[in-house]
Scaffold this active site. Sequence first.
Site, PDB file in Angstrom:
ATOM      1  N   GLN A   1     -98.447  13.606 -57.383  1.00 49.09           N
ATOM      2  CA  GLN A   1     -97.979  14.761 -58.134  1.00 49.09           C
ATOM      3  C   GLN A   1     -98.921  15.109 -59.284  1.00 49.09           C
ATOM      4  O   GLN A   1     -99.820  14.323 -59.621  1.00 49.09           O
ATOM      5  CB  GLN A   1     -96.566  14.482 -58.636  1.00 49.09           C
TER       6      GLN A   1
ATOM      7  N   ASN B   1     -92.376  25.662 -52.030  1.00 49.78           N
ATOM      8  CA  ASN B   1     -92.826  24.372 -52.569  1.00 49.78           C
ATOM      9  C   ASN B   1     -94.180  24.105 -51.910  1.00 49.78           C
ATOM     10  O   ASN B   1     -94.259  23.889 -50.705  1.00 49.78           O
ATOM     11  CB  ASN B   1     -91.802  23.308 -52.177  1.00 49.78           C
TER      12      ASN B   1
ATOM     13  N   CYS C   1     -86.832  22.388 -53.374  1.00 53.79           N
ATOM     14  CA  CYS C   1     -86.931  20.929 -53.319  1.00 53.79           C
ATOM     15  C   CYS C   1     -86.017  20.439 -52.203  1.00 53.79           C
ATOM     16  O   CYS C   1     -84.795  20.604 -52.281  1.00 53.79           O
ATOM     17  CB  CYS C   1     -86.528  20.312 -54.659  1.00 53.79           C
ATOM     18  N   GLY C   2     -86.596  19.854 -51.161  1.00 48.23           N
ATOM     19  CA  GLY C   2     -85.814  19.421 -50.010  1.00 48.23           C
ATOM     20  C   GLY C   2     -84.895  18.247 -50.308  1.00 48.23           C
ATOM     21  O   GLY C   2     -83.723  18.246 -49.919  1.00 48.23           O
TER      22      GLY C   2
ATOM     23  N   CYS D   1     -90.446  13.415 -50.077  1.00 49.94           N
ATOM     24  CA  CYS D   1     -90.395  14.841 -50.394  1.00 49.94           C
ATOM     25  C   CYS D   1     -89.999  15.587 -49.127  1.00 49.94           C
ATOM     26  O   CYS D   1     -90.733  15.560 -48.138  1.00 49.94           O
ATOM     27  CB  CYS D   1     -91.743  15.326 -50.910  1.00 49.94           C
ATOM     28  N   GLY D   2     -88.848  16.254 -49.164  1.00 47.08           N
ATOM     29  CA  GLY D   2     -88.342  16.920 -47.977  1.00 47.08           C
ATOM     30  C   GLY D   2     -89.197  18.093 -47.537  1.00 47.08           C
ATOM     31  O   GLY D   2     -89.514  18.249 -46.350  1.00 47.08           O
TER      32      GLY D   2
ATOM     33  N   GLU E   1     -88.400  19.582 -61.311  1.00 52.94           N
ATOM     34  CA  GLU E   1     -88.923  18.417 -60.591  1.00 52.94           C
ATOM     35  C   GLU E   1     -89.673  17.440 -61.484  1.00 52.94           C
ATOM     36  O   GLU E   1     -90.585  17.825 -62.227  1.00 52.94           O
ATOM     37  CB  GLU E   1     -89.849  18.856 -59.450  1.00 52.94           C
TER      38      GLU E   1
END
Length: 272
Positions: A67, A13, A218-219, A76-77, A208
């Site tokens: 984004q 990511n 994606c975290g 956002c992880g 996403e």
Amino acid sequence: MELGFTKLQGNGNDFILIDEFEQEAIPEDMKGGFAALYCDRRFGIGADGILFLQASDKADARMRLFQPDESEAAMCGNGIRCLAKYAYDAGYVKESCSVETGAGVVPVTMGYADDEFTATITMPTPAFERSAIPAAGNGEYKEEIRNFTVYAANTGVPHAVVFVNEIGAVDIATAGPAIRNHPTFLEGANVNFVEVAGDGTLRIRTFERGVEDETESCGTGATASAAVARHLGKAGNAVRVETKGGPLVIRFGEAVTMEGPAEMVFEGFIPF
């Protein structure tokens, strides 16, 4: 003039980081357009989002994420691990710090072992009620959409979670947008397709919101998938989540934590 940037990735990511810790680099009304331009993988640098590292009066640092569709995401992880690595390497923060996000102040611990950087993030507490996702209706979310049974949780941003027998067999390009844009999701949702692999392991693929495509990892999606799986009795308190870009470890205790890597890819300058 030239604007410096750093490209980082967490499990594939990837993000462009702009350092605004000491002063603004991109005017507020240009940040969304800047993201749309430079996230483009053919005409720009290429990324899933632009991270702006800023000073904070609530925490040790502030993260903002814009984004490719010009929207700003609350959390956002993978992005926060990348931002934490940059801030740590730059000397802005120490091994234990806090980062202000749109979803609240997030504690982070991080460091290097054999030159490998790892960060553990205390994630927002997963919320299952429709009002918190947000989604139309009352109670916990469960809907039938395109022949999929869809659950949902908010882990800083809204996530749909769909359990399937084989994630490789899912046509995400078709199923992802149909669920992401379903009218029950009042602000849209990220969509995670989850395969329960056994031994505390989940395999996921994520479509996403904001990127409007599948990403390598994606975290917050890994956290939401693990949380829903645990909520339904499909997983325990320690969950290994295998994303396309690599594994993340989600743990449930007094707090929910996510552990994973982050790497600097390259640095450069944009004529500005």
